[in-house]
Design a protein around this motif. Structure first.
Motif, mmCIF file in Angstrom:
data_model
loop_
_atom_site.group_PDB
_atom_site.id
_atom_site.type_symbol
_atom_site.label_atom_id
_atom_site.label_comp_id
_atom_site.label_asym_id
_atom_site.label_seq_id
_atom_site.Cartn_x
_atom_site.Cartn_y
_atom_site.Cartn_z
ATOM 1 N N LEU A 138 0.824 -1.210 0.000
ATOM 2 C CA LEU A 138 0.000 0.000 0.000
ATOM 3 C C LEU A 138 0.861 1.265 0.000
ATOM 4 C CD1 LEU A 138 -2.755 -1.078 2.548
ATOM 5 C CD2 LEU A 138 -3.071 -0.660 0.104
ATOM 6 N N LYS A 139 1.940 1.242 0.764
ATOM 7 C CA LYS A 139 2.832 2.404 0.798
ATOM 8 C C LYS A 139 3.488 2.622 -0.566
ATOM 9 C CE LYS A 139 3.907 1.855 5.717
ATOM 10 N NZ LYS A 139 4.939 1.459 6.711
ATOM 11 N N LEU A 140 3.896 1.531 -1.211
ATOM 12 C CA LEU A 140 4.478 1.639 -2.543
ATOM 13 C C LEU A 140 3.462 2.188 -3.544
ATOM 14 C CD1 LEU A 140 6.425 -1.740 -2.573
ATOM 15 C CD2 LEU A 140 7.475 0.523 -2.770
ATOM 16 N N LEU A 141 2.221 1.721 -3.420
ATOM 17 C CA LEU A 141 1.156 2.206 -4.293
ATOM 18 C C LEU A 141 0.958 3.710 -4.120
ATOM 19 C CD1 LEU A 141 -1.334 2.054 -6.115
ATOM 20 C CD2 LEU A 141 -2.630 1.215 -4.146
ATOM 21 N N ASN A 142 0.877 4.153 -2.868
ATOM 22 C CA ASN A 142 0.675 5.584 -2.617
ATOM 23 C C ASN A 142 1.829 6.423 -3.179
ATOM 24 O OD1 ASN A 142 -1.726 5.128 -1.281
ATOM 25 N ND2 ASN A 142 -0.777 4.951 0.729
ATOM 26 N N GLU A 143 3.053 5.943 -2.991
ATOM 27 C CA GLU A 143 4.212 6.698 -3.475
ATOM 28 C C GLU A 143 4.240 6.720 -5.005
ATOM 29 O OE1 GLU A 143 7.709 8.956 -3.473
ATOM 30 O OE2 GLU A 143 6.149 8.589 -1.979
ATOM 31 N N ALA A 144 3.913 5.571 -5.622
ATOM 32 C CA ALA A 144 3.906 5.503 -7.080
ATOM 33 C C ALA A 144 2.885 6.478 -7.671
ATOM 34 C CB ALA A 144 3.608 4.070 -7.531
ATOM 35 N N GLU A 145 1.692 6.517 -7.080
ATOM 36 C CA GLU A 145 0.661 7.422 -7.600
ATOM 37 C C GLU A 145 1.019 8.879 -7.338
ATOM 38 O OE1 GLU A 145 -3.102 6.029 -6.097
ATOM 39 O OE2 GLU A 145 -3.323 4.713 -7.845
ATOM 40 N N ARG A 146 1.710 9.136 -6.235
ATOM 41 C CA ARG A 146 2.169 10.508 -5.978
ATOM 42 C C ARG A 146 3.131 10.976 -7.064
ATOM 43 N NH1 ARG A 146 6.222 13.365 -3.843
ATOM 44 N NH2 ARG A 146 7.541 11.528 -3.601
ATOM 45 N N LEU A 147 3.916 10.021 -7.606
ATOM 46 C CA LEU A 147 4.884 10.354 -8.647
ATOM 47 C C LEU A 147 4.261 10.352 -10.044
ATOM 48 C CD1 LEU A 147 7.938 8.288 -7.341
ATOM 49 C CD2 LEU A 147 7.619 10.769 -7.235
ATOM 50 N N GLY A 148 2.988 9.960 -10.136
ATOM 51 C CA GLY A 148 2.304 10.018 -11.416
ATOM 52 C C GLY A 148 2.046 8.678 -12.080
#
Length: 300
Positions: free
Chosen positions: A274-284
């Protein structure tokens, strides 16, 4: 049963909308959600749900003025809380204090955003704890919950049962505790008994893994703690019009996050995924969410 495999089974079942068992390590005494109490939606909706925003610690006195339920095996005062569902894994420690020879024996029912039962922790999950330097005699246990994506909140209901009220808890005689503390032989004297009551004093402590203040040096020596229980069904997050669209993420970065999400799910580390998902979406990233959902479903 292997904890990682169990976590993946729970995750897949809940994300596709099916009821799942809320199992943790057998020694903790969690049970299948199928044996959880059945409560009417109207009774749940009428409860005064109190918000707990982590990090939070709250002492509650359950007495004649507290909300009460009398349905099926549930009897007596209850405590009802809402918890945020957008902060990753929640660590919830529940303690029931032994007070004047009595103790409230807690059971916990976790409900998703739609007030559907999602996890069940019976009284056996909260064993007797001897008094220590900073805490007295109590029944205590810690639950790890990971709310599924798309929810705003989940619900935590604490209650006791008719069966629990009929029992007692054997305490540790203070003289024995003292002897144990100084390393001498314990005296041969009886231990006191605490009677179970429909009222009592409880303490609820909630932290997220981001603010739990744990510091790890090197590799853990002991076995890992029980994997989190995933609560609820994943839903698409509503688009907002107030945020500017992120710049497209580079292909190599997109690939890195997708592979890392798949690996985290494969390892049973849903919180990391979930943390990786949030960071990935933050980066676009435009594919990380689908990668997460398909990875979890693929383990069903």
């Amino acid at each position: 049963m292997n904890k990682n495999i169990l976590t993946l089974c729970l995750t897949a079942a809940l994300i596709i909308g099916s009821p799942a068992a809320a199992h943790a390590a057998p020694r903790l005494g969690s049970e299948n959600i199928a044996v959880a109490p059945s409560l009417s939606p109207s009774a749940l909706q009428q409860l005064p749900w109190d918000a707990l925003i982590p990090p939070s610690s709250k002492n509650i006195t359950l007495d004649s003025a507290s909300p009460r339920l009398s349905q099926g095996n549930i009897q007596g005062a209850v405590a009802a809380f809402t918890l945020p569902a957008n902060r990753g894994t929640l660590d919830i420690t529940l303690s029931s204090i032994v007070d004047h020879g009595q103790v409230f024996v807690p059971n916990v029912l976790i409900l998703d955003e739609q007030l559907r039962p999602a996890a069940f922790f019976p009284s056996s999950y909260f064993p007797y704890q001897k008094p220590g330097m900073t805490a007295g005699e109590r029944l205590s246990g810690t639950m790890k919950l990971t709310p599924a994506l798309g929810q705003q909140q989940i619900y935590l209901l604490i209650y006791t049962t008719r069966q629990d009220l009929a029992g007692t808890t054997t305490l540790t005689n203070p003289a024995k505790a003292y002897a144990e503390g100084i390393g001498t032989s314990a005296p041969s004297i009886p231990d006191p008994i605490a009677h179970h009551a429909g009222t009592g004093k409880i303490k609820v402590e909630v932290v997220t893994e981001q603010n739990s203040s744990n510091i790890m040096i090197g590799q853990p020596f002991s076995s890992p703690s029980p994997a989190p229980v995933v609560v609820g069904t994943a839903q698409p997050l509503a688009a907002t019009t107030t945020m500017a669209p992120a710049a497209p993420v580079l292909n190599d970065t997109e690939s890195y996050f997708n592979q890392s999400i798949k690996q985290a799910v494969n390892d049973g580390n849903i919180d990391k995924a979930l943390k990786l998902l949030n960071e990935a979406e933050r980066l676009g990233s435009t594919s990380a969410r689908q990668t997460f959902i398909s990875s979890v479903k693929g383990k069903g």
